[in-house]
Design a protein around this motif. Sequence first.
Motif, PDB file in Angstrom:
ATOM      1  N   GLU A 232       0.832  -1.187   0.000  1.00  0.00           N
ATOM      2  CA  GLU A 232       0.000   0.000   0.000  1.00  0.00           C
ATOM      3  C   GLU A 232       0.876   1.250   0.000  1.00  0.00           C
ATOM      4  OE1 GLU A 232      -2.359   0.089   3.555  1.00  0.00           O
ATOM      5  OE2 GLU A 232      -0.650  -0.306   4.848  1.00  0.00           O
ATOM      6  N   PRO A 233       0.309   2.413  -0.381  1.00  0.00           N
ATOM      7  CA  PRO A 233       1.090   3.649  -0.371  1.00  0.00           C
ATOM      8  C   PRO A 233       1.628   3.972   1.021  1.00  0.00           C
ATOM      9  CG  PRO A 233      -0.963   3.930  -1.606  1.00  0.00           C
ATOM     10  CD  PRO A 233      -1.044   2.601  -0.917  1.00  0.00           C
ATOM     11  N   VAL A 234       2.717   4.737   1.062  1.00  0.00           N
ATOM     12  CA  VAL A 234       3.379   5.042   2.329  1.00  0.00           C
ATOM     13  C   VAL A 234       2.432   5.751   3.292  1.00  0.00           C
ATOM     14  CG1 VAL A 234       5.274   6.308   3.396  1.00  0.00           C
ATOM     15  CG2 VAL A 234       5.644   5.132   1.223  1.00  0.00           C
ATOM     16  N   ALA A 235       1.687   6.740   2.803  1.00  0.00           N
ATOM     17  CA  ALA A 235       0.782   7.490   3.680  1.00  0.00           C
ATOM     18  C   ALA A 235      -0.264   6.576   4.299  1.00  0.00           C
ATOM     19  CB  ALA A 235       0.111   8.620   2.904  1.00  0.00           C
ATOM     20  N   ALA A 236      -0.830   5.681   3.497  1.00  0.00           N
ATOM     21  CA  ALA A 236      -1.832   4.752   4.030  1.00  0.00           C
ATOM     22  C   ALA A 236      -1.200   3.823   5.060  1.00  0.00           C
ATOM     23  CB  ALA A 236      -2.454   3.947   2.894  1.00  0.00           C
ATOM     24  N   GLY A 237       0.035   3.402   4.803  1.00  0.00           N
ATOM     25  CA  GLY A 237       0.701   2.507   5.738  1.00  0.00           C
ATOM     26  C   GLY A 237       0.920   3.119   7.099  1.00  0.00           C
ATOM     27  N   VAL A 238       1.359   4.381   7.139  1.00  0.00           N
ATOM     28  CA  VAL A 238       1.628   5.012   8.430  1.00  0.00           C
ATOM     29  C   VAL A 238       0.325   5.309   9.167  1.00  0.00           C
ATOM     30  CG1 VAL A 238       1.693   7.427   7.633  1.00  0.00           C
ATOM     31  CG2 VAL A 238       3.079   6.731   9.589  1.00  0.00           C
ATOM     32  N   VAL A 239      -0.745   5.628   8.438  1.00  0.00           N
ATOM     33  CA  VAL A 239      -2.044   5.847   9.084  1.00  0.00           C
ATOM     34  C   VAL A 239      -2.580   4.531   9.644  1.00  0.00           C
ATOM     35  CG1 VAL A 239      -4.465   6.458   8.659  1.00  0.00           C
ATOM     36  CG2 VAL A 239      -2.637   7.881   7.719  1.00  0.00           C
ATOM     37  N   ARG A 240      -2.447   3.455   8.880  1.00  0.00           N
ATOM     38  CA  ARG A 240      -2.911   2.153   9.356  1.00  0.00           C
ATOM     39  C   ARG A 240      -2.150   1.723  10.615  1.00  0.00           C
ATOM     40  NH1 ARG A 240      -5.767  -1.366   6.719  1.00  0.00           N
ATOM     41  NH2 ARG A 240      -5.249  -0.449   4.686  1.00  0.00           N
ATOM     42  N   GLU A 241      -0.833   1.899  10.592  1.00  0.00           N
ATOM     43  CA  GLU A 241      -0.014   1.507  11.746  1.00  0.00           C
ATOM     44  C   GLU A 241      -0.407   2.325  12.975  1.00  0.00           C
ATOM     45  OE1 GLU A 241       2.794  -0.491  13.999  1.00  0.00           O
ATOM     46  OE2 GLU A 241       1.986  -0.936  12.004  1.00  0.00           O
ATOM     47  N   ALA A 242      -0.672   3.627  12.786  1.00  0.00           N
ATOM     48  CA  ALA A 242      -1.073   4.466  13.916  1.00  0.00           C
ATOM     49  C   ALA A 242      -2.409   4.012  14.488  1.00  0.00           C
ATOM     50  CB  ALA A 242      -1.147   5.927  13.474  1.00  0.00           C
ATOM     51  N   ALA A 243      -3.355   3.690  13.611  1.00  0.00           N
ATOM     52  CA  ALA A 243      -4.667   3.242  14.078  1.00  0.00           C
ATOM     53  C   ALA A 243      -4.562   1.934  14.852  1.00  0.00           C
ATOM     54  CB  ALA A 243      -5.610   3.081  12.887  1.00  0.00           C
ATOM     55  N   VAL A 244      -3.721   1.029  14.367  1.00  0.00           N
ATOM     56  CA  VAL A 244      -3.521  -0.245  15.065  1.00  0.00           C
ATOM     57  C   VAL A 244      -2.892  -0.020  16.440  1.00  0.00           C
ATOM     58  CG1 VAL A 244      -2.201  -2.396  15.028  1.00  0.00           C
ATOM     59  CG2 VAL A 244      -3.395  -1.638  12.969  1.00  0.00           C
TER      60      VAL A 244
ATOM     61  N   SER B 241      -5.604   1.573  18.865  1.00  0.00           N
ATOM     62  CA  SER B 241      -6.629   0.620  19.291  1.00  0.00           C
ATOM     63  C   SER B 241      -6.023  -0.470  20.179  1.00  0.00           C
ATOM     64  CB  SER B 241      -7.314  -0.005  18.074  1.00  0.00           C
ATOM     65  OG  SER B 241      -6.389  -0.712  17.276  1.00  0.00           O
ATOM     66  N   GLY B 242      -4.789  -0.892  19.865  1.00  0.00           N
ATOM     67  CA  GLY B 242      -4.121  -1.891  20.699  1.00  0.00           C
ATOM     68  C   GLY B 242      -3.807  -1.364  22.078  1.00  0.00           C
ATOM     69  N   ALA B 243      -3.350  -0.108  22.144  1.00  0.00           N
ATOM     70  CA  ALA B 243      -3.038   0.495  23.442  1.00  0.00           C
ATOM     71  C   ALA B 243      -4.282   0.619  24.302  1.00  0.00           C
ATOM     72  CB  ALA B 243      -2.404   1.868  23.226  1.00  0.00           C
ATOM     73  N   ARG B 244      -5.403   0.910  23.671  1.00  0.00           N
ATOM     74  CA  ARG B 244      -6.646   1.017  24.435  1.00  0.00           C
ATOM     75  C   ARG B 244      -7.010  -0.342  25.046  1.00  0.00           C
ATOM     76  NH1 ARG B 244      -9.590   2.554  20.602  1.00  0.00           N
ATOM     77  NH2 ARG B 244      -9.174   4.778  20.851  1.00  0.00           N
TER      78      ARG B 244
ATOM     79  N   ALA C 191       2.394   4.425  21.190  1.00  0.00           N
ATOM     80  CA  ALA C 191       0.951   4.667  21.117  1.00  0.00           C
ATOM     81  C   ALA C 191       0.625   6.151  21.301  1.00  0.00           C
ATOM     82  CB  ALA C 191       0.218   3.836  22.163  1.00  0.00           C
ATOM     83  N   ASP C 192       1.367   6.827  22.175  1.00  0.00           N
ATOM     84  CA  ASP C 192       1.114   8.253  22.382  1.00  0.00           C
ATOM     85  C   ASP C 192       1.412   9.047  21.113  1.00  0.00           C
ATOM     86  OD1 ASP C 192       0.328   7.796  24.955  1.00  0.00           O
ATOM     87  OD2 ASP C 192       2.273   8.337  25.855  1.00  0.00           O
TER      88      ASP C 192
ATOM     89  N   ALA D 241       1.311   7.870  18.083  1.00  0.00           N
ATOM     90  CA  ALA D 241       0.283   7.513  17.114  1.00  0.00           C
ATOM     91  C   ALA D 241      -1.007   8.288  17.369  1.00  0.00           C
ATOM     92  CB  ALA D 241       0.019   6.012  17.171  1.00  0.00           C
ATOM     93  N   ALA D 242      -1.375   8.436  18.647  1.00  0.00           N
ATOM     94  CA  ALA D 242      -2.593   9.187  18.986  1.00  0.00           C
ATOM     95  C   ALA D 242      -2.446  10.658  18.610  1.00  0.00           C
ATOM     96  CB  ALA D 242      -2.898   9.038  20.470  1.00  0.00           C
ATOM     97  N   ARG D 243      -1.250  11.231  18.877  1.00  0.00           N
ATOM     98  CA  ARG D 243      -1.025  12.630  18.503  1.00  0.00           C
ATOM     99  C   ARG D 243      -1.135  12.805  16.986  1.00  0.00           C
ATOM    100  NH1 ARG D 243       3.304  12.144  22.004  1.00  0.00           N
ATOM    101  NH2 ARG D 243       4.801  12.186  20.267  1.00  0.00           N
ATOM    102  N   PHE D 244      -0.597  11.861  16.259  1.00  0.00           N
ATOM    103  CA  PHE D 244      -0.645  11.922  14.800  1.00  0.00           C
ATOM    104  C   PHE D 244      -2.085  11.855  14.288  1.00  0.00           C
ATOM    105  CE2 PHE D 244      -0.708   9.109  10.940  1.00  0.00           C
ATOM    106  CZ  PHE D 244      -0.440  10.112  10.026  1.00  0.00           C
ATOM    107  N   LEU D 245      -2.864  10.906  14.775  1.00  0.00           N
ATOM    108  CA  LEU D 245      -4.251  10.789  14.334  1.00  0.00           C
ATOM    109  C   LEU D 245      -5.072  12.015  14.719  1.00  0.00           C
ATOM    110  CD1 LEU D 245      -5.084   7.027  15.022  1.00  0.00           C
ATOM    111  CD2 LEU D 245      -4.540   8.110  12.834  1.00  0.00           C
TER     112      LEU D 245
END
Length: 414
Positions: free
Chosen positions: A286-298, A301-304, A313-314, A316-320
Amino acid sequence: MPASPSTARAINDRLALRLLQQEGPLTAGQLKQLTGLSRPTVADLVERLTASDLITVVGEAGEQRRGPNAKLYGIAADRAHLAALDVRTEGVSVVVSDLVGRVLAEASVPIGGDTGTGPAVEQAVTLVERVVKEAGADRLHTVGIGAPGLIDPSTGELRDSSGLPEWHRRLVAALQERLPEARVSVENETNLAALAEQRDGAARDRDTFVLLWLGHGTGAAVVLDGALRRGASGGTGEIGFLPVPGTAALPSATDCEGGFHSLAGSAAIVQLAGECGLTAAESAREPVAAGVVREAAVLVSGARAVEGLLPDADAAARFLDALADRLAVGVASVVAVLDPGCLVLGGEVGQAGGDELALRVADRVRRLSPLPTEVRAGALGGGAVLRGALLTARDRAQDELFAPPGRWSAPSGR
């Protein structure tokens, strides 16, 4: 005035074909029940449609009863073959299917930015010819193309744009020349993605919604009361040019830098991830941008799930959160003008963000606008363009093949 016998037959045939399109294979008894026609009338139309090679026996009904099982009739899938193309700035993808939309073959080819117009067109056309051969098709009936850029509403042609490769426009003419019997048409990629999300994805229950395309660039498709809205010049949804706060300059008529694209395009997303401490890794999937967004979402959600114990996780949350802030600026503008009630975050990035990103955008839009708006993650991602192109090609082919006798229109760009 009652319809003539020939007109009545044509209407009944059309009704039966539409039911077979929508419901799949049916018995004569089921056609009788769904159409309300008499048994002899249904028997006549089944005989006519079978003789015309529009329908065929595809099996038997599952229920057991005295005597033989009832025959199941379905659309004659091999009556025509279709192709769909997703044309991007960096390459092209192709699928070939039968008349009911079953994919028979598919492939992609990258086309570098330094490839000349002629070689790029030849690469794309050769790919189409190869996939057609692999599908076992003698010829194509209809070709649907999804491409970035504006489609002229009066001609159906892809308009010239300084921001897109010249081979995009040349490709349509080249395909028509190499495939003279095919009906070739082109549509904006985001519009096709919206069609696919409405038919098979996240907007199946909506007849009014906006799809925000988040991929290499940004765009939007507007569906109001079940109809796709293109605008006077075909430019409805060119949200990348929307002037927004948070950029260093204003966009121009020939360059969307400084507009919403500068906040939500793939390059901007990757840069934002780096600023938040996340590394965007290259991936063939997948494109790089989609990959980093997917990894952040994972990560979030995993940290929760484990009460915040995951590393990064922190960040990733700041990024989202920061990405949602940016997206909400564009979404709130769309909501204020159109009040669609539902907005789908489409494209590779929208799908990758999933509910983690969609819920954040919805929360911010709720604070920015008094108009209630549900925000959903796209279900089809980048594959929505090919799916929409294939659905469009199938609809056009079936409309022509299933038309009553004497009703035929010459192929056109739209």
